[in-house]
Design a protein around this motif. Structure first.
Motif, mmCIF file in Angstrom:
data_model
loop_
_atom_site.group_PDB
_atom_site.id
_atom_site.type_symbol
_atom_site.label_atom_id
_atom_site.label_comp_id
_atom_site.label_asym_id
_atom_site.label_seq_id
_atom_site.Cartn_x
_atom_site.Cartn_y
_atom_site.Cartn_z
ATOM 1 N N ALA A 279 -3.542 11.067 -7.685
ATOM 2 C CA ALA A 279 -2.530 10.285 -6.969
ATOM 3 C C ALA A 279 -3.036 9.833 -5.601
ATOM 4 O O ALA A 279 -2.818 8.679 -5.195
ATOM 5 C CB ALA A 279 -1.264 11.112 -6.820
ATOM 6 N N CYS A 280 -3.730 10.703 -4.900
ATOM 7 C CA CYS A 280 -4.253 10.324 -3.586
ATOM 8 C C CYS A 280 -5.302 9.221 -3.697
ATOM 9 O O CYS A 280 -5.331 8.289 -2.871
ATOM 10 C CB CYS A 280 -4.843 11.554 -2.894
ATOM 11 N N SER A 281 -6.150 9.301 -4.702
ATOM 12 C CA SER A 281 -7.150 8.248 -4.900
ATOM 13 C C SER A 281 -6.490 6.914 -5.214
ATOM 14 O O SER A 281 -6.945 5.850 -4.749
ATOM 15 C CB SER A 281 -8.110 8.640 -6.024
ATOM 16 N N ALA A 282 -5.396 6.943 -5.993
ATOM 17 C CA ALA A 282 -4.686 5.706 -6.317
ATOM 18 C C ALA A 282 -4.082 5.083 -5.061
ATOM 19 O O ALA A 282 -4.145 3.856 -4.868
ATOM 20 C CB ALA A 282 -3.596 5.986 -7.343
ATOM 21 N N PHE A 283 -3.508 5.889 -4.181
ATOM 22 C CA PHE A 283 -2.909 5.344 -2.954
ATOM 23 C C PHE A 283 -3.984 4.804 -2.019
ATOM 24 O O PHE A 283 -3.784 3.761 -1.379
ATOM 25 C CB PHE A 283 -2.085 6.433 -2.265
ATOM 26 N N ARG A 284 -5.112 5.487 -1.911
ATOM 27 C CA ARG A 284 -6.193 4.973 -1.050
ATOM 28 C C ARG A 284 -6.696 3.630 -1.558
ATOM 29 O O ARG A 284 -6.913 2.704 -0.769
ATOM 30 C CB ARG A 284 -7.334 5.993 -1.010
ATOM 31 N N GLN A 285 -6.907 3.533 -2.876
ATOM 32 C CA GLN A 285 -7.373 2.264 -3.431
ATOM 33 C C GLN A 285 -6.318 1.183 -3.285
ATOM 34 O O GLN A 285 -6.647 0.006 -3.090
ATOM 35 C CB GLN A 285 -7.751 2.449 -4.902
ATOM 36 N N LEU A 286 -5.053 1.570 -3.351
ATOM 37 C CA LEU A 286 -3.980 0.596 -3.147
ATOM 38 C C LEU A 286 -4.025 0.023 -1.740
ATOM 39 O O LEU A 286 -3.866 -1.189 -1.543
ATOM 40 C CB LEU A 286 -2.633 1.270 -3.399
ATOM 41 N N PHE A 287 -4.251 0.850 -0.737
ATOM 42 C CA PHE A 287 -4.316 0.373 0.641
ATOM 43 C C PHE A 287 -5.500 -0.557 0.866
ATOM 44 O O PHE A 287 -5.450 -1.454 1.716
ATOM 45 C CB PHE A 287 -4.409 1.567 1.601
ATOM 46 N N VAL A 288 -6.555 -0.375 0.059
ATOM 47 C CA VAL A 288 -7.739 -1.230 0.209
ATOM 48 C C VAL A 288 -7.559 -2.551 -0.526
ATOM 49 O O VAL A 288 -7.908 -3.621 -0.002
ATOM 50 C CB VAL A 288 -8.992 -0.485 -0.305
ATOM 51 N N GLU A 289 -6.999 -2.518 -1.734
ATOM 52 C CA GLU A 289 -6.920 -3.713 -2.570
ATOM 53 C C GLU A 289 -5.711 -4.587 -2.260
ATOM 54 O O GLU A 289 -5.750 -5.799 -2.514
ATOM 55 C CB GLU A 289 -6.875 -3.310 -4.053
ATOM 56 N N ASP A 290 -4.663 -4.017 -1.722
ATOM 57 C CA ASP A 290 -3.440 -4.774 -1.483
ATOM 58 C C ASP A 290 -3.633 -5.700 -0.280
ATOM 59 O O ASP A 290 -3.805 -5.252 0.857
ATOM 60 C CB ASP A 290 -2.270 -3.817 -1.240
ATOM 61 N N ARG A 291 -3.570 -7.000 -0.532
ATOM 62 C CA ARG A 291 -3.734 -7.978 0.538
ATOM 63 C C ARG A 291 -2.402 -8.426 1.098
ATOM 64 O O ARG A 291 -2.314 -8.755 2.288
ATOM 65 C CB ARG A 291 -4.507 -9.201 0.003
#
Length: 333
Positions: A279-291
């Protein structure tokens, strides 16, 4: 005796006395003369053949014929354990090939072959998938990869009844049908993942007061069965969380992203290190990919609520996720 029917002595089972002695037993029985019966049978058969009749002589009794038919029907089912395992393995291999073919067909031409998503999802109801959980996980992961590849980067808005009644081009109608089918299968797939996530909780809460009244060995056997079921549910839960995390990270602005965030947020504070890490990895990647930033804002608010509710027992990984939020501050004036 002369002039009478021929007789013969037939041996019977001996009688054992109380002193251990065996007394032989025998009796006389008459020998029937089958020659006249055989002659009559042969003459009837010849007359039937000569007259061209289709009625023949039943050389086998009805009971023997039924046993022969039953034996022929069950001959293919009488397999040794090794042959049964080989048959199941060949069926599993065929199932894997079928799954790969459906997934590749959809990815080659999504608009024309979107109906294969339903066929791929319905394979989970196959008894072979229920007997082999790895095949079910294979289907779930394959669907996840297909959706990651074919989902658009925008949010689908379904047409209203008024818009459907209006005149439109064939390409527009075809696009609407594709988007409706895609969104319908996507929602059913998410419901399947949600069911897998909640399976362990339902398994843990299935204990009743009747378990205390069971005997020792029955209680032990039921405890072993519940343990195996809990391990199976836990494995499926990990696969479901991994698929939800990948979908959220790759398509943060697509439909149902709010539900994905709501389902994954409690996993940030999970006792399982593997689930919390996913879950933490998903949120980190979300913060990076979400423009656009809308999905990131919802994720930050949900994570903050979990951290405030945990209080002093908040996990370090959850705090690390909050510190990884990308903040674009305006320049100082």
């Amino acid at each position: 005796m002369p002039g009478g029917p021929a007789k013969r002595m037939k041996l019977l089972l001996p009688i054992k006395t109380s002193h251990g002695q065996l007394i032989a037993q025998s009796r006389e029985e008459a020998i029937e003369d089958h020659q006249a019966v055989d002659d009559n049978v042969e003459s009837d058969a010849e007359s039937n053949v000569a007259s061209g009749s289709d009625e023949g002589i039943d050389l086998m009794p009805d009971s023997d014929a039924d046993e022969l038919i039953d034996h022929n029907e069950t001959a293919g089912q009488d397999l040794t354990p090794v042959e049964q395992m080989a048959l199941e393995e060949s069926k599993a291999k065929e199932m894997r090939i079928n799954i790969a073919n459906h997934a590749q067909t959809v990815m080659d031409n999504p608009q024309e072959n979107v109906g294969h998503l339903r066929k791929l999802r319905l394979l989970l109801a196959d008894p072979l998938c229920q007997a082999r959980p790895l095949l079910a996980d294979y289907i779930v992961v394959s669907l996840c990869e297909v959706f990651k590849d074919i989902l658009p980067s925008y949010k689908i808005r379904l047409a209203t009844d008024t818009e459907k009644s209006q005149l439109a081009k064939k390409e527009t109608k075809r696009l609407r049908a594709f988007e409706e089918t895609l969104l319908l299968n996507y929602r059913k797939y998410l419901a399947l993942l949600r069911q897998a996530m909640c399976k362990q909780q339902a398994t843990n809460s299935s204990k009743t007061a009747k378990d205390k009244k069971l005997s020792g060995w029955r209680r032990k056997r039921k405890r072993v069965a519940e343990k195996d079921e809990a391990e199976l549910a836990y494995s499926n839960r990990n696969v479901a969380i991994r698929c939800l995390s990948q979908l959220l990270a790759n398509h943060p602005n697509f439909n149902e992203s709010s539900e994905l965030i709501a389902w994954l947020t409690p996993c940030l504070q999970s006792r399982s290190a593997e689930i919390s890490s996913l879950a933490c990895s998903a949120f980190r990647q979300l913060f990076v990919e979400d423009r656009a930033g809308e999905a990131s804002l919802r994720a930050v608010k949900a994570a903050c609520r979990v951290a405030v509710a945990a209080g002093a027992k908040v996990h370090a990984d959850l705090l690390d996720v909050l510190t990884s939020v990308r903040l674009d501050l305006p320049p100082p004036t």
